[in-house]
Design an enzyme around this catalytic site. Structure first.
Site, PDB file in Angstrom:
ATOM      1  CE  LYS A  75      -3.996   1.698   2.714  1.00 36.25           C
ATOM      2  NZ  LYS A  75      -4.821   1.405   3.922  1.00 36.25           N
ATOM      3  CB  SER A 150      -8.309   3.067   2.848  1.00 34.33           C
ATOM      4  OG  SER A 150      -7.415   2.485   3.783  1.00 34.33           O
ATOM      5  CB  SER A 174      -8.223   0.069   5.606  1.00 33.16           C
ATOM      6  OG  SER A 174      -9.023   1.218   5.536  1.00 33.16           O
TER       7      SER A 174
END
Ligand code: GLN
Length: 475
Positions: A75, A150, A174
């Site tokens: 990420k 997310s 997330s």
């Protein structure tokens, strides 16, 4: 595509080269990326260099490690030395950290090969990846749907078989929610089990890093690789990482499983019927495998969402103060004073959701409202921890849906509160600091994957992996 463990075993035994594994991953990214947009950055040349180094190590008779030659994605809120780390925000566009996060070092040390940085909701605030400043990621199962968020880019990259293993961060869900929406496994470890050194902070008392994989066994080896004490993170637990691979073969005989009543059509509303039906089937599957399954009420969890949307924005408002155009952040020079410059920098650099969180948090912490909002939320957090601890006196693990719904279309949850409700089942574990895993368990509406969540107590990863392995087989 092969699993991470399959690749690593083949590379370690010399049957597959790391270069081939990485080339396959890069080709899959190239073919699908225009459609999916899982990545902010792909580092193809660097990845091929690293893969060749792994191959040389194997040729020289040494073992590159448990993730030898495995292509991975991170990420884009984890610091990678010399590689852009943007948090999908304009304010950090182009920023190259001068150091690697601990997880980056650990993964490289285990032989894994970084192929790129994945898209996210700006600063990890969101549940659909629609809040990325660089455009949304699309769900590989159906590109008209969101991948969740997310960590949507990391989930999509694994679901699309661009990489067998990726990493995200989970502050309120997330990792688990996008895993559920994309049909992958997603683990949020115990708070402090994985170092946060080099993870760009959103809400420091809640943030944890964890893996996305296509199998439970891959998640286990990934967790064992990235976990363990790190003196550079003061909240890191000074204990070795729990062995979870051992737990995968244990079955469910005698395992005590509590199904959270509030999340099964009880006090919390808005669940899709198919999601509840699959979760009940998951409970039945555990019972059929010998587990003792019972309903349990965790009354205070219904206030989790409210407490989270005070605590997380409060911490975010403090953490994001550093993006002022001086310490961090792309400066917008405007006006005649430093204050003018900072206002212009933050106005241009942050998107609407980030600004909303900063305002909510600043308000919750302001002198006149601190006790009424922030203080009260902290007391609710303690009640939630107490409820969990009472439940874990009777149960080894708890069970719930991961997300109230399957993957939804872009724009379907334009009202912020509707979006926040997606995390109603995942947030309590973050508030408690406990581990939880989402396992794909059959399908719901429109044949889309349903994720079932297994929750455990502090450092109870072995028990949640034990249950997750049984669910994976049953699914
Ligand atoms: N969706 C939640 C939020 O917007 C959780 C985000 C996260 O876990 N990073 O805050």
């Amino acid at each position: 595509m092969r699993t991470a463990l399959e690749i690593a075993n083949l590379v370690r035994s010399g049957e597959l080269s790391a270069t081939e594994a990485v080339e396959e991953s890069l080709a899959s990214i190239e073919a699908q990326e225009p459609q999916i947009h899982a990545f902010n950055t792909v580092v193809a040349d660097r990845a091929l260099d690293r893969a060749r180094a792994v191959d040389q190590a194997v040729a020289a008779g040494s073992d590159p490690g448990p993730l030898a030659g495995v292509p991975i994605a991170l990420k884009d809120n984890m610091c990678t030395s010399g590689i852009p780390t943007t948090c999908s925000s304009k304010i950090l566009d182009g920023w190259k950290p001068p150091y690697d996060a601990t997880i980056v070092e650990k993964l490289a040390g285990a032989g894994a090969v970084l192929v790129g940085k994945t898209n996210l909701d700006e600063f990890a605030m969101g549940s659909s990846t629609e809040n990325s400043a660089f455009g949304p990621t699309r769900n590989p199962l159906n590109p008209s749907l969101v991948p969740g968020g997310s960590s949507g880019g990391s989930a999509a990259a694994v679901a699309a078989n661009m990489v067998p293993l990726s990493f995200g961060s989970d502050t309120g869900g997330s990792i688990r929610q996008p895993a559920a929406l994309c049909g992958t496994v997603g683990l949020k470890p115990t708070y402090g089990a994985v170092s946060r050194y080099g993870l760009v902070a959103f809400a420091s008392s809640l943030d944890q890093i964890g893996p996305f994989t296509n199998t439970v066994a891959d998640a286990a080896v990934a967790f064992e690789t990235i976990g363990g004490h790190d003196p550079r993170d003061t909240t890191s637990i000074p204990q070795p990482v729990p062995n979870v691979t051992e737990a995968l073969e244990r079955g469910a005989d005698g395992l005590r499983v509590g199904v959270i009543a509030e999340m099964m059509g009880g006090a919390i509303e808005g669940f899709e019927p198919e999601v509840l039906a699959r979760t009940r089937e998951a409970a039945d599957a555990l019972a059929a495998a010998g587990a003792e399954v019972e309903e349990v009420s965790l009354e205070s969890t219904i206030y989790g969402l409210s407490a989270y949307y005070l605590i997380a924005p409060a911490e975010a408002s403090s953490n994001l103060a550093r993006y002022d155009g001086v310490r961090y952040g792309n400066r917008v020079a405007q006006g005649t004073s430093t204050a003018d410059m900072m206002v212009a920098t933050r106005t241009a650099g942050f998107g609407a959701e980030v600004k909303r969180r900063i305002m909510l948090g600043t308000y919750a912490l302001s002198a006149g409202y601190y006790d009424a909002f922030y203080g009260k939320a902290q007391r609710v957090r303690t009640l939630i921890i107490d409820d969990f601890n009472a439940a874990y006196e009777k149960f080894d693990v708890l069970l719930s849906p991961t997300s109230p719904c399957v993957a939804f279309p872009f724009g379907a949850k334009a009202d912020p509160l509707t979006m926040y409700l997606n995390d109603v089942c995942t947030i309590p574990s973050n508030l408690a600091g406990h581990p939880a895993i989402s396992v794909p368990f059959r399908t719901g509406a429109n044949d889309l994957p349903v994720g079932v969540q297994v929750l455990g107590p502090m450092l109870g990863e072995a028990a949640i992996f034990q249950a997750a392995a049984v669910l994976e087989t049953a699914a």
